[in-house]
Design a protein around this motif. Structure first.
Motif, PDB file in Angstrom:
ATOM      1  N   THR A 187      63.722  17.324   3.504  1.00 33.32           N
ATOM      2  CA  THR A 187      62.748  18.186   2.852  1.00 33.32           C
ATOM      3  C   THR A 187      63.354  19.572   2.510  1.00 33.32           C
ATOM      4  OG1 THR A 187      61.759  18.699   4.888  1.00 33.32           O
ATOM      5  CG2 THR A 187      60.924  16.948   3.853  1.00 33.32           C
ATOM      6  N   ALA A 188      64.259  19.957   3.376  1.00 27.54           N
ATOM      7  CA  ALA A 188      64.746  21.421   3.021  1.00 27.54           C
ATOM      8  C   ALA A 188      65.844  21.521   2.070  1.00 27.54           C
ATOM      9  CB  ALA A 188      65.437  22.020   4.433  1.00 27.54           C
ATOM     10  N   SER A 189      66.395  20.337   1.603  1.00 25.48           N
ATOM     11  CA  SER A 189      67.374  20.028   0.538  1.00 25.48           C
ATOM     12  C   SER A 189      66.984  20.271  -0.757  1.00 25.48           C
ATOM     13  CB  SER A 189      68.183  19.225   0.741  1.00 25.48           C
ATOM     14  OG  SER A 189      69.108  18.761  -0.524  1.00 25.48           O
ATOM     15  N   PRO A 190      67.203  21.041  -1.693  1.00 27.94           N
ATOM     16  CA  PRO A 190      66.747  21.168  -2.975  1.00 27.94           C
ATOM     17  C   PRO A 190      67.456  19.979  -3.913  1.00 27.94           C
ATOM     18  CG  PRO A 190      68.613  22.864  -2.745  1.00 27.94           C
ATOM     19  CD  PRO A 190      68.244  22.275  -1.310  1.00 27.94           C
ATOM     20  N   ARG A 191      68.392  19.289  -3.355  1.00 28.70           N
ATOM     21  CA  ARG A 191      68.631  18.121  -4.121  1.00 28.70           C
ATOM     22  C   ARG A 191      68.160  16.689  -3.905  1.00 28.70           C
ATOM     23  NH1 ARG A 191      73.899  19.721  -6.182  1.00 28.70           N
ATOM     24  NH2 ARG A 191      74.384  21.663  -5.457  1.00 28.70           N
ATOM     25  N   VAL A 192      66.964  17.101  -3.135  1.00 28.78           N
ATOM     26  CA  VAL A 192      66.466  15.633  -2.891  1.00 28.78           C
ATOM     27  C   VAL A 192      64.952  15.750  -3.138  1.00 28.78           C
ATOM     28  CG1 VAL A 192      65.917  13.883  -0.957  1.00 28.78           C
ATOM     29  CG2 VAL A 192      68.129  15.063  -0.878  1.00 28.78           C
ATOM     30  N   VAL A 193      64.307  14.937  -3.565  1.00 29.07           N
ATOM     31  CA  VAL A 193      62.884  14.971  -4.000  1.00 29.07           C
ATOM     32  C   VAL A 193      62.077  14.815  -3.106  1.00 29.07           C
ATOM     33  CG1 VAL A 193      63.328  13.794  -6.354  1.00 29.07           C
ATOM     34  CG2 VAL A 193      62.702  12.173  -4.297  1.00 29.07           C
ATOM     35  N   ASN A 194      61.083  15.636  -2.907  1.00 29.53           N
ATOM     36  CA  ASN A 194      60.001  15.620  -1.660  1.00 29.53           C
ATOM     37  C   ASN A 194      58.994  14.434  -1.849  1.00 29.53           C
ATOM     38  OD1 ASN A 194      61.214  18.025  -0.562  1.00 29.53           O
ATOM     39  ND2 ASN A 194      60.011  19.316  -1.953  1.00 29.53           N
ATOM     40  N   LEU A 195      58.968  14.014  -0.515  1.00 28.73           N
ATOM     41  CA  LEU A 195      57.951  13.112  -0.285  1.00 28.73           C
ATOM     42  C   LEU A 195      56.379  13.400  -0.147  1.00 28.73           C
ATOM     43  CD1 LEU A 195      57.214   9.912   0.392  1.00 28.73           C
ATOM     44  CD2 LEU A 195      57.700  10.546   2.742  1.00 28.73           C
ATOM     45  N   TYR A 196      55.564  13.095  -0.840  1.00 29.66           N
ATOM     46  CA  TYR A 196      54.200  13.598  -0.767  1.00 29.66           C
ATOM     47  C   TYR A 196      53.220  12.848   0.063  1.00 29.66           C
ATOM     48  CZ  TYR A 196      50.042  15.760  -2.882  1.00 29.66           C
ATOM     49  OH  TYR A 196      48.813  16.384  -3.183  1.00 29.66           O
ATOM     50  N   GLN A 197      53.017  11.450  -0.329  1.00 33.14           N
ATOM     51  CA  GLN A 197      52.311  10.728   0.498  1.00 33.14           C
ATOM     52  C   GLN A 197      52.676   9.147   0.512  1.00 33.14           C
ATOM     53  OE1 GLN A 197      48.525  10.885  -1.652  1.00 33.14           O
ATOM     54  NE2 GLN A 197      47.622  12.507  -0.093  1.00 33.14           N
ATOM     55  N   VAL A 198      52.198   8.444   1.374  1.00 33.27           N
ATOM     56  CA  VAL A 198      52.799   7.262   1.672  1.00 33.27           C
ATOM     57  C   VAL A 198      51.495   6.014   1.794  1.00 33.27           C
ATOM     58  CG1 VAL A 198      53.988   5.566   3.132  1.00 33.27           C
ATOM     59  CG2 VAL A 198      54.879   7.734   3.037  1.00 33.27           C
ATOM     60  N   TYR A 199      51.382   5.227   0.868  1.00 25.49           N
ATOM     61  CA  TYR A 199      50.335   4.217   0.831  1.00 25.49           C
ATOM     62  C   TYR A 199      50.989   2.773   1.212  1.00 25.49           C
ATOM     63  CZ  TYR A 199      47.325   7.677  -1.400  1.00 25.49           C
ATOM     64  OH  TYR A 199      46.457   8.844  -1.622  1.00 25.49           O
ATOM     65  N   GLU A 200      50.104   2.107   2.162  1.00 27.75           N
ATOM     66  CA  GLU A 200      50.416   0.806   2.246  1.00 27.75           C
ATOM     67  C   GLU A 200      49.577  -0.329   2.077  1.00 27.75           C
ATOM     68  OE1 GLU A 200      52.291  -1.830   6.235  1.00 27.75           O
ATOM     69  OE2 GLU A 200      51.270   0.038   6.738  1.00 27.75           O
ATOM     70  N   MET A 201      49.821  -1.244   1.325  1.00 27.72           N
ATOM     71  CA  MET A 201      49.166  -2.510   1.037  1.00 27.72           C
ATOM     72  C   MET A 201      49.496  -3.743   1.556  1.00 27.72           C
ATOM     73  SD  MET A 201      48.552   0.053  -1.611  1.00 27.72           S
ATOM     74  CE  MET A 201      49.791  -0.307  -2.832  1.00 27.72           C
ATOM     75  N   ALA A 202      48.876  -4.521   1.312  1.00 25.92           N
ATOM     76  CA  ALA A 202      49.279  -5.901   2.067  1.00 25.92           C
ATOM     77  C   ALA A 202      50.551  -6.230   1.756  1.00 25.92           C
ATOM     78  CB  ALA A 202      48.128  -7.153   1.361  1.00 25.92           C
ATOM     79  N   SER A 203      51.101  -6.144   0.526  1.00 29.15           N
ATOM     80  CA  SER A 203      52.456  -6.992   0.069  1.00 29.15           C
ATOM     81  C   SER A 203      53.541  -5.818  -0.346  1.00 29.15           C
ATOM     82  CB  SER A 203      52.400  -7.659  -1.133  1.00 29.15           C
ATOM     83  OG  SER A 203      51.921  -7.126  -2.050  1.00 29.15           O
ATOM     84  N   GLU A 204      53.229  -4.535  -0.329  1.00 27.69           N
ATOM     85  CA  GLU A 204      54.202  -3.353  -0.761  1.00 27.69           C
ATOM     86  C   GLU A 204      53.642  -2.188  -0.269  1.00 27.69           C
ATOM     87  OE1 GLU A 204      53.948  -3.241  -4.917  1.00 27.69           O
ATOM     88  OE2 GLU A 204      51.953  -2.729  -5.125  1.00 27.69           O
ATOM     89  N   MET A 205      54.273  -1.063  -0.132  1.00 33.73           N
ATOM     90  CA  MET A 205      54.401   0.221   0.255  1.00 33.73           C
ATOM     91  C   MET A 205      54.344   1.204  -0.928  1.00 33.73           C
ATOM     92  SD  MET A 205      55.548   0.486   4.140  1.00 33.73           S
ATOM     93  CE  MET A 205      54.772   1.990   4.540  1.00 33.73           C
ATOM     94  N   VAL A 206      53.838   2.283  -1.121  1.00 34.71           N
ATOM     95  CA  VAL A 206      54.004   3.083  -2.145  1.00 34.71           C
ATOM     96  C   VAL A 206      54.298   4.499  -1.676  1.00 34.71           C
ATOM     97  CG1 VAL A 206      53.114   4.017  -4.232  1.00 34.71           C
ATOM     98  CG2 VAL A 206      52.243   1.934  -3.392  1.00 34.71           C
ATOM     99  N   LEU A 207      55.626   4.836  -2.149  1.00 37.71           N
ATOM    100  CA  LEU A 207      56.111   6.293  -1.796  1.00 37.71           C
ATOM    101  C   LEU A 207      55.844   7.153  -2.887  1.00 37.71           C
ATOM    102  CD1 LEU A 207      59.543   5.878  -0.055  1.00 37.71           C
ATOM    103  CD2 LEU A 207      57.097   5.516   1.110  1.00 37.71           C
ATOM    104  N   VAL A 208      55.042   8.118  -2.668  1.00 36.73           N
ATOM    105  CA  VAL A 208      54.726   9.456  -3.839  1.00 36.73           C
ATOM    106  C   VAL A 208      55.580  10.207  -3.660  1.00 36.73           C
ATOM    107  CG1 VAL A 208      52.851  10.563  -4.942  1.00 36.73           C
ATOM    108  CG2 VAL A 208      51.998   8.455  -3.832  1.00 36.73           C
ATOM    109  N   LEU A 209      56.203  10.531  -4.857  1.00 37.18           N
ATOM    110  CA  LEU A 209      57.390  11.531  -4.698  1.00 37.18           C
ATOM    111  C   LEU A 209      57.185  12.497  -5.832  1.00 37.18           C
ATOM    112  CD1 LEU A 209      60.048   9.061  -4.397  1.00 37.18           C
ATOM    113  CD2 LEU A 209      59.465  10.320  -2.718  1.00 37.18           C
ATOM    114  N   GLU A 210      57.777  13.557  -5.782  1.00 43.40           N
ATOM    115  CA  GLU A 210      57.752  14.595  -6.826  1.00 43.40           C
ATOM    116  C   GLU A 210      58.497  14.309  -7.933  1.00 43.40           C
ATOM    117  OE1 GLU A 210      59.267  18.493  -5.760  1.00 43.40           O
ATOM    118  OE2 GLU A 210      61.241  17.514  -4.790  1.00 43.40           O
ATOM    119  N   LEU A 211      58.202  14.711  -8.849  1.00 44.59           N
ATOM    120  CA  LEU A 211      58.922  14.458 -10.176  1.00 44.59           C
ATOM    121  C   LEU A 211      60.033  15.344 -10.407  1.00 44.59           C
ATOM    122  CD1 LEU A 211      56.334  13.263 -13.024  1.00 44.59           C
ATOM    123  CD2 LEU A 211      58.162  12.136 -12.163  1.00 44.59           C
TER     124      LEU A 211
END
Length: 142
Positions: free
Chosen positions: A118-142
């Protein structure tokens, strides 16, 4: 005619590499910025700070149709909008099972790596994580 070399002992025996079962070196804590993070038996990071939400992803976000940002072997990234604020994010949809194997630990590892960076300006930040039955969703900054 090829001359035979003189060998001592077993002619078929070979020396095999034996990995050192010693713990992670002290220099590894310098890379991660602190004490060694929790690792599973496979060497993957297994502890995360981000809470994993179980409510439906579509309750909080709208996926923009036709706005696929990228596609890889194991995930699809689509552009989405948070319904409450109108902010735009990238949603990375990861299947939890690949070729019949549970891949949840690899996804948790990816989340842990994103948290460590998270401290690196070269890596996108993770905002939230959702888990459904068959997949997980990582919400990332654009």
């Amino acid at each position: 005619m090829i001359p035979e070399s003189q060998r001592s002992g077993n002619t078929r025996g070979r020396t095999r590499f034996q990995p050192n079962p010693s713990p992670v070196p002290a220099s590894a804590s310098a890379v991660t910025g602190g004490p060694n993070p929790a690792r599973s038996v496979s060497g993957l990071l297994s502890e995360i700070r981000t809470s994993i939400r179980t409510e439906p992803f579509t309750e909080h976000y709208s996926v923009l149709p036709g706005r696929e940002l990228g596609r890889g072997k194991f995930a699809v990234v689509r552009k989405c909008v948070e319904k409450s604020t109108g902010h735009k994010y990238a949603a990375k949809f990861l299947r939890k099972r690949r070729k019949g194997q549970d891949c949840r630990t690899e996804i948790i590892h990816e989340i842990a790596v994103l948290e460590l960076a998270t401290a690196s300006p070269r890596v996108v930040n993770l905002y939230q994580v959702y888990e459904m039955a068959s997949e997980m969703v990582l919400v990332l900054e654009l």
